[in-house]
Design a protein around this motif. Structure first.
Motif, PDB file in Angstrom:
ATOM      1  N   MET A   1     -20.301   5.811  55.643  1.00 53.49           N
ATOM      2  CA  MET A   1     -20.746   5.654  57.029  1.00 53.49           C
ATOM      3  C   MET A   1     -21.750   4.498  57.160  1.00 53.49           C
ATOM      4  O   MET A   1     -21.664   3.687  58.063  1.00 53.49           O
ATOM      5  CB  MET A   1     -21.373   6.954  57.524  1.00 53.49           C
ATOM      6  N   ILE A   2     -22.719   4.465  56.239  1.00 53.17           N
ATOM      7  CA  ILE A   2     -23.663   3.342  56.152  1.00 53.17           C
ATOM      8  C   ILE A   2     -23.787   2.960  54.682  1.00 53.17           C
ATOM      9  O   ILE A   2     -23.969   3.823  53.819  1.00 53.17           O
ATOM     10  CB  ILE A   2     -25.057   3.711  56.689  1.00 53.17           C
ATOM     11  N   ASN A   3     -23.683   1.676  54.417  1.00 59.01           N
ATOM     12  CA  ASN A   3     -23.894   1.191  53.050  1.00 59.01           C
ATOM     13  C   ASN A   3     -24.715  -0.091  53.126  1.00 59.01           C
ATOM     14  O   ASN A   3     -24.194  -1.169  53.420  1.00 59.01           O
ATOM     15  CB  ASN A   3     -22.557   0.938  52.355  1.00 59.01           C
ATOM     16  N   ALA A   4     -26.013   0.054  52.919  1.00 64.76           N
ATOM     17  CA  ALA A   4     -26.935  -1.086  52.938  1.00 64.76           C
ATOM     18  C   ALA A   4     -27.306  -1.413  51.493  1.00 64.76           C
ATOM     19  O   ALA A   4     -27.772  -0.539  50.757  1.00 64.76           O
ATOM     20  CB  ALA A   4     -28.178  -0.748  53.746  1.00 64.76           C
ATOM     21  N   THR A   5     -27.095  -2.670  51.107  1.00 65.58           N
ATOM     22  CA  THR A   5     -27.318  -3.076  49.720  1.00 65.58           C
ATOM     23  C   THR A   5     -28.240  -4.283  49.658  1.00 65.58           C
ATOM     24  O   THR A   5     -27.936  -5.331  50.236  1.00 65.58           O
ATOM     25  CB  THR A   5     -25.972  -3.415  49.038  1.00 65.58           C
ATOM     26  N   ASP A   6     -29.387  -4.097  48.986  1.00 65.13           N
ATOM     27  CA  ASP A   6     -30.347  -5.188  48.742  1.00 65.13           C
ATOM     28  C   ASP A   6     -30.720  -5.901  50.045  1.00 65.13           C
ATOM     29  O   ASP A   6     -30.750  -7.133  50.108  1.00 65.13           O
ATOM     30  CB  ASP A   6     -29.771  -6.170  47.729  1.00 65.13           C
ATOM     31  N   VAL A   7     -31.023  -5.113  51.067  1.00 61.71           N
ATOM     32  CA  VAL A   7     -31.237  -5.657  52.406  1.00 61.71           C
ATOM     33  C   VAL A   7     -32.678  -6.151  52.581  1.00 61.71           C
ATOM     34  O   VAL A   7     -33.642  -5.423  52.307  1.00 61.71           O
ATOM     35  CB  VAL A   7     -30.910  -4.606  53.484  1.00 61.71           C
ATOM     36  N   VAL A   8     -32.786  -7.386  53.052  1.00 67.43           N
ATOM     37  CA  VAL A   8     -34.068  -7.988  53.395  1.00 67.43           C
ATOM     38  C   VAL A   8     -34.018  -8.407  54.852  1.00 67.43           C
ATOM     39  O   VAL A   8     -33.019  -8.978  55.307  1.00 67.43           O
ATOM     40  CB  VAL A   8     -34.368  -9.217  52.509  1.00 67.43           C
ATOM     41  N   VAL A   9     -35.084  -8.096  55.608  1.00 62.17           N
ATOM     42  CA  VAL A   9     -35.219  -8.573  56.980  1.00 62.17           C
ATOM     43  C   VAL A   9     -36.581  -9.241  57.107  1.00 62.17           C
ATOM     44  O   VAL A   9     -37.616  -8.619  56.853  1.00 62.17           O
ATOM     45  CB  VAL A   9     -35.098  -7.429  58.009  1.00 62.17           C
ATOM     46  N   ARG A  10     -36.562 -10.511  57.497  1.00 58.81           N
ATOM     47  CA  ARG A  10     -37.790 -11.269  57.744  1.00 58.81           C
ATOM     48  C   ARG A  10     -37.813 -11.721  59.196  1.00 58.81           C
ATOM     49  O   ARG A  10     -36.791 -12.100  59.762  1.00 58.81           O
ATOM     50  CB  ARG A  10     -37.869 -12.506  56.844  1.00 58.81           C
ATOM     51  N   ARG A  11     -38.989 -11.687  59.788  1.00 57.91           N
ATOM     52  CA  ARG A  11     -39.218 -12.250  61.113  1.00 57.91           C
ATOM     53  C   ARG A  11     -40.468 -13.107  61.026  1.00 57.91           C
ATOM     54  O   ARG A  11     -41.590 -12.583  60.943  1.00 57.91           O
ATOM     55  CB  ARG A  11     -39.358 -11.150  62.174  1.00 57.91           C
ATOM     56  N   GLY A  12     -40.274 -14.429  61.006  1.00 58.95           N
ATOM     57  CA  GLY A  12     -41.410 -15.305  60.785  1.00 58.95           C
ATOM     58  C   GLY A  12     -41.968 -15.093  59.394  1.00 58.95           C
ATOM     59  O   GLY A  12     -41.243 -15.126  58.395  1.00 58.95           O
ATOM     60  N   ASN A  13     -43.266 -14.835  59.325  1.00 62.35           N
ATOM     61  CA  ASN A  13     -43.908 -14.584  58.040  1.00 62.35           C
ATOM     62  C   ASN A  13     -43.935 -13.110  57.666  1.00 62.35           C
ATOM     63  O   ASN A  13     -44.485 -12.743  56.623  1.00 62.35           O
ATOM     64  CB  ASN A  13     -45.341 -15.126  58.060  1.00 62.35           C
ATOM     65  N   SER A  14     -43.356 -12.257  58.523  1.00 58.45           N
ATOM     66  CA  SER A  14     -43.401 -10.814  58.286  1.00 58.45           C
ATOM     67  C   SER A  14     -42.146 -10.341  57.547  1.00 58.45           C
ATOM     68  O   SER A  14     -41.022 -10.707  57.905  1.00 58.45           O
ATOM     69  CB  SER A  14     -43.510 -10.058  59.614  1.00 58.45           C
ATOM     70  N   LEU A  15     -42.361  -9.538  56.522  1.00 60.66           N
ATOM     71  CA  LEU A  15     -41.270  -8.928  55.759  1.00 60.66           C
ATOM     72  C   LEU A  15     -41.095  -7.501  56.263  1.00 60.66           C
ATOM     73  O   LEU A  15     -41.910  -6.623  55.972  1.00 60.66           O
ATOM     74  CB  LEU A  15     -41.586  -8.943  54.267  1.00 60.66           C
ATOM     75  N   LEU A  16     -40.036  -7.260  57.045  1.00 57.95           N
ATOM     76  CA  LEU A  16     -39.827  -5.948  57.671  1.00 57.95           C
ATOM     77  C   LEU A  16     -39.103  -4.977  56.748  1.00 57.95           C
ATOM     78  O   LEU A  16     -39.394  -3.782  56.756  1.00 57.95           O
ATOM     79  CB  LEU A  16     -39.052  -6.107  58.981  1.00 57.95           C
ATOM     80  N   LEU A  17     -38.144  -5.476  55.984  1.00 57.62           N
ATOM     81  CA  LEU A  17     -37.445  -4.667  54.978  1.00 57.62           C
ATOM     82  C   LEU A  17     -37.387  -5.467  53.680  1.00 57.62           C
ATOM     83  O   LEU A  17     -37.042  -6.656  53.688  1.00 57.62           O
ATOM     84  CB  LEU A  17     -36.039  -4.300  55.439  1.00 57.62           C
ATOM     85  N   ASP A  18     -37.690  -4.783  52.593  1.00 55.57           N
ATOM     86  CA  ASP A  18     -37.863  -5.455  51.308  1.00 55.57           C
ATOM     87  C   ASP A  18     -36.870  -4.908  50.285  1.00 55.57           C
ATOM     88  O   ASP A  18     -37.141  -3.920  49.618  1.00 55.57           O
ATOM     89  CB  ASP A  18     -39.305  -5.251  50.835  1.00 55.57           C
ATOM     90  N   HIS A  19     -35.675  -5.516  50.212  1.00 50.79           N
ATOM     91  CA  HIS A  19     -34.649  -5.160  49.228  1.00 50.79           C
ATOM     92  C   HIS A  19     -34.332  -3.658  49.281  1.00 50.79           C
ATOM     93  O   HIS A  19     -34.463  -2.940  48.281  1.00 50.79           O
ATOM     94  CB  HIS A  19     -35.084  -5.579  47.823  1.00 50.79           C
ATOM     95  N   VAL A  20     -33.890  -3.210  50.446  1.00 48.82           N
ATOM     96  CA  VAL A  20     -33.610  -1.795  50.689  1.00 48.82           C
ATOM     97  C   VAL A  20     -32.151  -1.484  50.396  1.00 48.82           C
ATOM     98  O   VAL A  20     -31.239  -2.220  50.807  1.00 48.82           O
ATOM     99  CB  VAL A  20     -33.940  -1.436  52.152  1.00 48.82           C
ATOM    100  N   ASP A  21     -31.923  -0.384  49.679  1.00 54.78           N
ATOM    101  CA  ASP A  21     -30.591   0.188  49.476  1.00 54.78           C
ATOM    102  C   ASP A  21     -30.539   1.540  50.187  1.00 54.78           C
ATOM    103  O   ASP A  21     -31.491   2.335  50.092  1.00 54.78           O
ATOM    104  CB  ASP A  21     -30.293   0.402  47.988  1.00 54.78           C
ATOM    105  N   TRP A  22     -29.434   1.806  50.898  1.00 55.43           N
ATOM    106  CA  TRP A  22     -29.283   3.082  51.612  1.00 55.43           C
ATOM    107  C   TRP A  22     -27.802   3.371  51.790  1.00 55.43           C
ATOM    108  O   TRP A  22     -27.082   2.554  52.369  1.00 55.43           O
ATOM    109  CB  TRP A  22     -29.972   3.003  52.976  1.00 55.43           C
TER     110      TRP A  22
END
Length: 255
Positions: A1-22
């Motif tokens: 249903m959801i497969n998130a692998t090594d997910v990074v989300v950056r907005r400007g200088n902010s790191l919102l998600l840091d290598h997330v697996d789910w």
């Protein structure tokens, strides 16, 4: 249903998600927990096809973000969120029925009797059918939450995402909503569920798995009882916490 692998989300200088697996499997009931700013809503927006990762791979309902038309994916995913701007003068029935076209605010779309019947059935299921002709802006916070869940279910989604559905509710409203969500979790015909919260007291009985985030990174993931330990919550919230479970409900307090 959801497969998130090594997910990074950056907005400007902010790191919102840091290598997330789910990974979320069919019929599982997940709670995504963590302090404010942990990345919970960002992760849910990825799962709902509302944003794309900076790097890593996100697959939702076997479709990869960046390689799928999200306008076709979104009707398969129900989402409740405070960021959904519902016009206060919209009729409650129209708040629900417009989800069939994935829009907010009725305009020139054509809806048939089956759409309105479906919307009324959902309003009745969640105990707010009597409010169908009321304006959304006149409802209490608890009534609005129920209407928003009915709206999220309008397209018979395969995946239902609930972003802090108990936020702003008093104790009575919270407990009423927890009971409703527990019934939804127990229904085998319900979609796969993912609920975001930062209060363990809001977790409905019947939810099976947990993802604990802090500073955009995963602290723990897996079966709920294995995730919601005093050690894990102490690490995530940076304060010594003690977790207790009684009658299927969790409670936490500082040591």
């Amino acid at each position: 249903m959801i497969n998130a692998t090594d997910v990074v989300v950056r907005r400007g200088n902010s790191l919102l998600l840091d290598h997330v697996d789910w990974q979320v499997e069919l019929d599982e009931r997940w709670v995504v927990l963590g302090p404010n700013g942990a990345g919970k809503t960002t992760l849910l927006n990825l799962a709902g096809g509302r944003m794309h990762p900076t790097s890593g791979t996100v697959r939702v309902l076997d479709e990869q973000l960046g390689k799928v038309d999200v306008s076709e994916l979104r009707p398969r995913v129900g989402l409740t969120s405070a960021s959904l701007a519902i016009p206060p003068d919209e009729r409650v029935l129209d708040v629900v029925v417009t989800a069939a076209w994935a829009v907010v605010g009725r305009w020139r779309e054509e809806y048939d009797a089956l759409d309105e019947d479906r919307a009324m059935e959902l309003l009745d299921r969640f105990g707010v059918a009597a409010l169908a002709k009321r304006r959304f802006g006149t409802l209490s916070e608890g009534e609005r939450k129920r209407v928003q869940i009915a709206r999220a279910m309008m397209t018979d989604p395969e995946l239902l995402l609930l972003d802090e559905p108990a936020a702003g509710l008093d104790v009575g409203g919270r407990e009423s909503l927890v009971r409703l969500l527990s019934e939804l979790a127990a229904d085998p015909d319900s979609p796969t569920l993912a609920l975001v919260s930062h209060h363990v007291e809001e977790i409905p009985p019947g939810f099976t798995h947990g993802l604990l985030l802090s500073d955009g990174a995963v602290v723990s993931s897996g079966l709920l009882d294995d995730v919601l330990t005093s050690e894990n919550l102490t690490k995530a919230f940076d304060i010594r916490l003690n977790v207790e479970k009684r009658d299927g409900r969790y409670a936490v307090r500082a040591v």
